[in-house]
Design an enzyme around this catalytic site. Structure first.
Site, PDB file in Angstrom:
ATOM      1  N   GLU A 184      39.119  51.066  54.259  1.00 20.61           N
ATOM      2  CA  GLU A 184      37.829  51.670  54.634  1.00 20.61           C
ATOM      3  C   GLU A 184      37.069  50.764  55.606  1.00 20.61           C
ATOM      4  OE1 GLU A 184      36.889  52.304  50.467  1.00 20.61           O
ATOM      5  OE2 GLU A 184      36.633  54.435  50.872  1.00 20.61           O
ATOM      6  N   GLU A 208      43.051  54.258  45.383  1.00 17.28           N
ATOM      7  CA  GLU A 208      42.012  54.314  44.345  1.00 17.28           C
ATOM      8  C   GLU A 208      42.374  55.209  43.164  1.00 17.28           C
ATOM      9  OE1 GLU A 208      41.451  54.100  47.549  1.00 17.28           O
ATOM     10  OE2 GLU A 208      39.644  52.937  47.968  1.00 17.28           O
TER      11      GLU A 208
HETATM   12  C1  3H9 Z   1      38.619  50.077  46.045  1.00 19.99           C
HETATM   13  O1  3H9 Z   1      38.874  49.428  47.028  1.00 19.99           O
HETATM   14  C2  3H9 Z   1      37.429  51.006  45.918  1.00 19.99           C
HETATM   15  C3  3H9 Z   1      36.766  51.300  47.228  1.00 19.99           C
HETATM   16  O2  3H9 Z   1      37.293  52.479  47.798  1.00 19.99           O
HETATM   17  C4  3H9 Z   1      35.317  51.606  47.061  1.00 19.99           C
HETATM   18  C5  3H9 Z   1      34.406  50.528  46.686  1.00 19.99           C
HETATM   19  C6  3H9 Z   1      32.932  50.903  46.794  1.00 19.99           C
HETATM   20  N1  3H9 Z   1      40.386  43.083  43.076  1.00 19.99           N
HETATM   21  O3  3H9 Z   1      49.180  42.003  42.885  1.00 19.99           O
HETATM   22  P1  3H9 Z   1      49.215  40.538  43.031  1.00 19.99           P
HETATM   23  C7  3H9 Z   1      44.341  39.943  42.145  1.00 19.99           C
HETATM   24  S1  3H9 Z   1      39.607  49.957  44.667  1.00 19.99           S
HETATM   25  C8  3H9 Z   1      40.430  41.945  42.358  1.00 19.99           C
HETATM   26  O4  3H9 Z   1      49.996  39.744  42.058  1.00 19.99           O
HETATM   27  P2  3H9 Z   1      50.785  40.659  45.459  1.00 19.99           P
HETATM   28  C9  3H9 Z   1      45.371  40.158  41.060  1.00 19.99           C
HETATM   29  O5  3H9 Z   1      44.772  40.482  39.832  1.00 19.99           O
HETATM   30  C10 3H9 Z   1      40.786  48.729  45.060  1.00 19.99           C
HETATM   31  N2  3H9 Z   1      41.557  41.230  42.183  1.00 19.99           N
HETATM   32  O6  3H9 Z   1      49.628  40.085  44.528  1.00 19.99           O
HETATM   33  C11 3H9 Z   1      46.053  38.808  41.036  1.00 19.99           C
HETATM   34  O7  3H9 Z   1      45.191  37.913  40.356  1.00 19.99           O
HETATM   35  P3  3H9 Z   1      45.756  36.616  39.576  1.00 19.99           P
HETATM   36  C12 3H9 Z   1      41.880  49.283  45.876  1.00 19.99           C
HETATM   37  C13 3H9 Z   1      42.667  41.683  42.763  1.00 19.99           C
HETATM   38  O8  3H9 Z   1      50.849  39.753  46.618  1.00 19.99           O
HETATM   39  C14 3H9 Z   1      46.048  38.410  42.512  1.00 19.99           C
HETATM   40  O9  3H9 Z   1      45.017  39.182  43.113  1.00 19.99           O
HETATM   41  N3  3H9 Z   1      42.860  48.268  46.109  1.00 19.99           N
HETATM   42  C15 3H9 Z   1      42.680  42.859  43.521  1.00 19.99           C
HETATM   43  O10 3H9 Z   1      51.991  40.963  44.661  1.00 19.99           O
HETATM   44  C16 3H9 Z   1      47.349  38.709  43.206  1.00 19.99           C
HETATM   45  O11 3H9 Z   1      47.701  40.064  43.006  1.00 19.99           O
HETATM   46  C17 3H9 Z   1      43.942  48.125  45.305  1.00 19.99           C
HETATM   47  O12 3H9 Z   1      44.125  48.860  44.366  1.00 19.99           O
HETATM   48  C18 3H9 Z   1      41.473  43.568  43.680  1.00 19.99           C
HETATM   49  N4  3H9 Z   1      41.389  44.697  44.417  1.00 19.99           N
HETATM   50  O13 3H9 Z   1      50.211  42.046  45.959  1.00 19.99           O
HETATM   51  C19 3H9 Z   1      44.876  47.011  45.692  1.00 19.99           C
HETATM   52  N5  3H9 Z   1      43.950  43.073  43.970  1.00 19.99           N
HETATM   53  O14 3H9 Z   1      46.376  35.777  40.655  1.00 19.99           O
HETATM   54  C20 3H9 Z   1      45.380  46.308  44.498  1.00 19.99           C
HETATM   55  C21 3H9 Z   1      44.685  42.045  43.517  1.00 19.99           C
HETATM   56  O15 3H9 Z   1      44.524  36.055  38.974  1.00 19.99           O
HETATM   57  N6  3H9 Z   1      46.176  45.156  44.823  1.00 19.99           N
HETATM   58  N7  3H9 Z   1      43.921  41.203  42.772  1.00 19.99           N
HETATM   59  O16 3H9 Z   1      46.732  37.169  38.601  1.00 19.99           O
HETATM   60  C22 3H9 Z   1      47.474  45.227  45.169  1.00 19.99           C
HETATM   61  O17 3H9 Z   1      48.036  46.291  45.288  1.00 19.99           O
HETATM   62  C23 3H9 Z   1      48.203  43.928  45.350  1.00 19.99           C
HETATM   63  O18 3H9 Z   1      47.436  42.907  44.780  1.00 19.99           O
HETATM   64  C24 3H9 Z   1      48.542  43.553  46.807  1.00 19.99           C
HETATM   65  C25 3H9 Z   1      49.130  42.123  46.823  1.00 19.99           C
HETATM   66  C26 3H9 Z   1      49.552  44.533  47.365  1.00 19.99           C
HETATM   67  C27 3H9 Z   1      47.317  43.557  47.660  1.00 19.99           C
END
Ligand code: 3H9
Length: 653
Positions: free
Chosen positions: A109, A129
């Protein structure tokens, strides 16, 4: 010299181009400090006459991966993300998003607020989301259809699956795909863009309405695909609003939907699962324990389970030695493996070349000596203690002394399998679920002698295989099958109390399972659990007669015998309530004694699962309630959006 606006955002200059770098490890999530930093950067750069365009780029492994999910339980703090995206779009100079890794959710976004999007060829973009039980909350549903059309927006938003750069370019979700030095490419792109008229900001672009009937069709498809989930349909409604209402009205509608879903049970459940899944592969109690290297694996047994495990290992790029007891069994094992990869090709998951490469990675043999250089060997032979012990005696003789030796037993006591073997520190239980190349769950079961390095290697294997590992202590059935047993017993108790079999299955389907407990047994076969109970009885244990035993004794073993808990028409899979079963069970049923209906059935059975889960925790068989939830979700079809039995019952209080 780069000027610091906030520690997470820095600004550098390349002539008339400003480069704004976000550095907020681990994934550049848009927490309050980052939002403020970007806002301040936009204000500062607008006021700087030397700057003509801005490149937004991220440090670390990824572009902004979204809103900070950890903030979702708390009151929203300014600047709000939708306002920030609007602020960037309204900036006096055009912003160019330079995307590497993943631009997800709020991250994409942010990129939509920029005038241009340039992506590295390895990057992906998406709006995931709905997988967190929410809808995009910062214009994803409103700007995406203006950028890529309604159909692409519906796919991206309601399916939640990210798309790779090339496809994103084809759909119009990004403007350019580059390779090599992203920063340099994005700066060059910005310079070039300044030589041409700028495109309209996305909010000012038109959006065309889809064909008549489109919305109804999508609604039907989504209802079927995402049964029980609230967010995908709400996301569709947001996109519809974006097509039918002015931009800012649609934005307000999206925000309202986002905020109302953010506090919902489903969002709370999916968030809990999100964090549990990320914590599972790296358990805190293993700290810095280093796993042993895994370069070559062995599998003993080429049946359904062994072949599935071998396929999972080969998929992860590990060469495999598959050992069977004679040449015929070796051939059968290899054929099983070949069939798995052929299936992958048919479903479009593998190319012919990949399938052939996978098969080239396996060596079938009857000779244990071929395992002399294996780092890990997984036994998946018949569930009989004598057979298994004999296998491990041979492994102990054939393998390196530091090779990890694992059993895939699902209900035997691993201590008895390994008892008396030299060097039990390298022994571990690795309980895969069938089909092992598909199912995500891996129960990791250490024996008391298992060394921390061996345990860490089990977790490293799970990471390599892209599975969800859960450590389980030793008891009958470990975590998952023990809860399954309680679940089935509780369902049988309902039948004894007069609740119909069909009502129970319907209630569990209504709760979100693909199948109820009785349909599932008919599919898998009632005889496996029956034989296990008979074995225990023969060993002198007091195992009460179950209703399932009565059916098996009457020859009703499930679909494969034309009937189990239900009747089946020849060749058909639709369960038909059975008068034969009613007659067989009648002496054991007290009609109306405690009959339950509808959702009460599901609540009761889930509460039973959770009660078993609490006992499992109290006994130290599982470490965390969330581990139990992961087992149920990834091994037993528990609906993800309910969060698992422990989460669901805790939430209900
Ligand atoms: C959103 O964006 C809503 C908006 O539309 C509106 C808002 C108003 N937040 O997965 P990993 C942490 S909803 C906080 O192992 P990878 C995760 O817990 C969001 N923390 O890494 C972990 O922590 P720890 C939409 C987050 O390299 C560390 O980062 N976005 C978030 O295998 C590493 O994560 C998603 O749903 C977060 N958003 O993969 C994306 N994301 O080290 C979700 C991750 O303490 N994330 N963490 O255990 C992913 O899909 C993967 O993390 C990504 C990297 C592909 C980015």
């Amino acid at each position: 010299m780069p000027a610091t606006v906030q520690s997470v955002v820095t600004i550098a200059r390349e002539g008339e181009i400003a480069v704004v770098t976000v550095d907020n490890p681990p994934v550049n999530a848009l927490g309050q400090a980052l939002r403020q930093g970007l806002w301040d950067a936009a204000v500062a750069l607008d006021a700087d006459p030397a700057v003509r365009a801005v490149v937004l780029i991220c440090a670390g492994r990824t572009f902004i991966a979204g809103a900070d999910v950890r903030e979702f339980g708390k009151p929203p703090m300014e600047p709000h993300l939708p306002d920030l995206v609007n602020r960037i779009e309204a900036a006096a100079k055009p912003w160019v998003a330079a995307i590497h890794g993943s631009a997800l959710g709020g991250g994409y976004e942010m990129a939509l607020g920029c005038r241009f999007r340039v992506a590295l060829d390895s990057a992906s973009v998406g709006l995931p989301e709905v997988s967190l039980g929410i809808v995009p909350g910062a214009s994803g549903t409103v700007r995406t259809p203006r950028l890529a059309g309604v159909a692409a927006a519906v796919d991206l938003v309601t399916g939640g699956k990210p798309v790779k750069a090339a496809k994103a370019r084809a759909l119009g979700l990004v403007d350019a795909v580059v390779s090599g030095d992203l920063r340099a490419e994005a700066i060059a792109f910005a310079r070039d863009a300044l030589t041409k008229p700028l495109p309209l900001p996305i909010s000012q672009r038109p959006v065309s309405a889809p064909e008549p009937g489109f919305w109804a069709e999508q609604e039907t498809a989504i209802t079927k695909r995402a049964k029980g989930e609230a967010a995908p349909l709400r996301a569709l409604a947001c996109i519809r609003k974006a097509v039918e209402a002015p931009f800012f009205d649609a934005l307000a509608f999206e925000r309202e939907t986002f905020l109302s879903l953010r506090g919902s049970d489903q969002a709370a459940a999916l968030r809990a699962v999100f964090f549990a899944e990320r914590a599972a592969p790296r358990p805190v109690h293993l700290g810095d324990v280093r796993p042993l290297p895994l370069a070559k694996a062995g599998v003993i047994g080429g049946g359904t389970m062994g072949a599935g495990i071998a396929a999972a290992l080969l998929d992860a790029g590990l060469p495999v030695v598959l050992v069977e007891r004679d040449a015929e069994a070796v051939a059968r094992g290899l054929a099983n493996l070949g069939a798995i990869f052929e299936g992958g090709v048919k479903r479009g998951k593998l190319t012919e070349a990949q399938a052939a490469a996978h098969m080239a990675g396996v060596t079938g043999t009857t000779d244990y000596a071929a395992l002399h250089d294996a780092d890990l060997v997984i036994e998946a032979v018949f569930e009989e203690i004598g057979v298994k012990r004999a296998v491990f005696a041979q492994l102990a003789a054939a393998c390196r002394s530091d090779a990890v030796l694992a059993t895939n037993t699902s209900y035997l006591d691993p201590r008895l399998i390994v008892g008396g073997l030299a060097n039990p520190a390298r022994f571990i239980g690795l309980h895969f679920f069938s089909p092992a190349n598909v199912m995500k769950l891996l129960e990791i079961v250490p024996v008391p002698e298992t060394a921390p390095e061996t345990l860490a290697t089990g977790f490293a294997l799970a990471r390599a295989l892209n599975k969800i590992p859960v450590e389980a202590g030793i008891c009958e059935g470990f975590i998952g099958n023990r809860i399954l047993k309680r679940y089935r017993a509780a369902a049988e108790a309902l039948v004894r109390g007069g609740t119909t079999i069909a009502a129970i299955d319907a209630a569990m389907r209504g709760y979100g399972f693909a199948m109820g407990p009785f349909e599932a047994q008919d599919l898998g076969g009632l005889d496996i659990a029956f034989l296990q109970r008979e074995g225990a009885r023969a060993a002198g244990q007091a195992v009460p007669e179950t209703l399932g035993d009565i059916l098996v004794r009457a020859g009703r073993k499930g679909q494969k015998t034309g009937g189990g808990w239900y009747d089946y028409a020849p060749g058909a899979r639709a369960p038909l309530p059975s008068t034969g079963v009613a007659a067989l069970l009648a002496p054991h049923v007290t009609p109306g004694a405690a009959a339950m209906e509808g959702a009460a059935i599901a609540d009761h059975l889930v509460a039973e699962m959770a009660a078993e889960g609490r006992t499992i925790l109290a006994e130290g068989i599982a470490r965390h309630p969330s581990d139990i939830d992961l087992v149920e979700i990834h091994g037993y079809g528990f609906p993800r959006w309910r969060g698992g039995p422990m989460h669901a019952t805790a939430r209900r209080g």
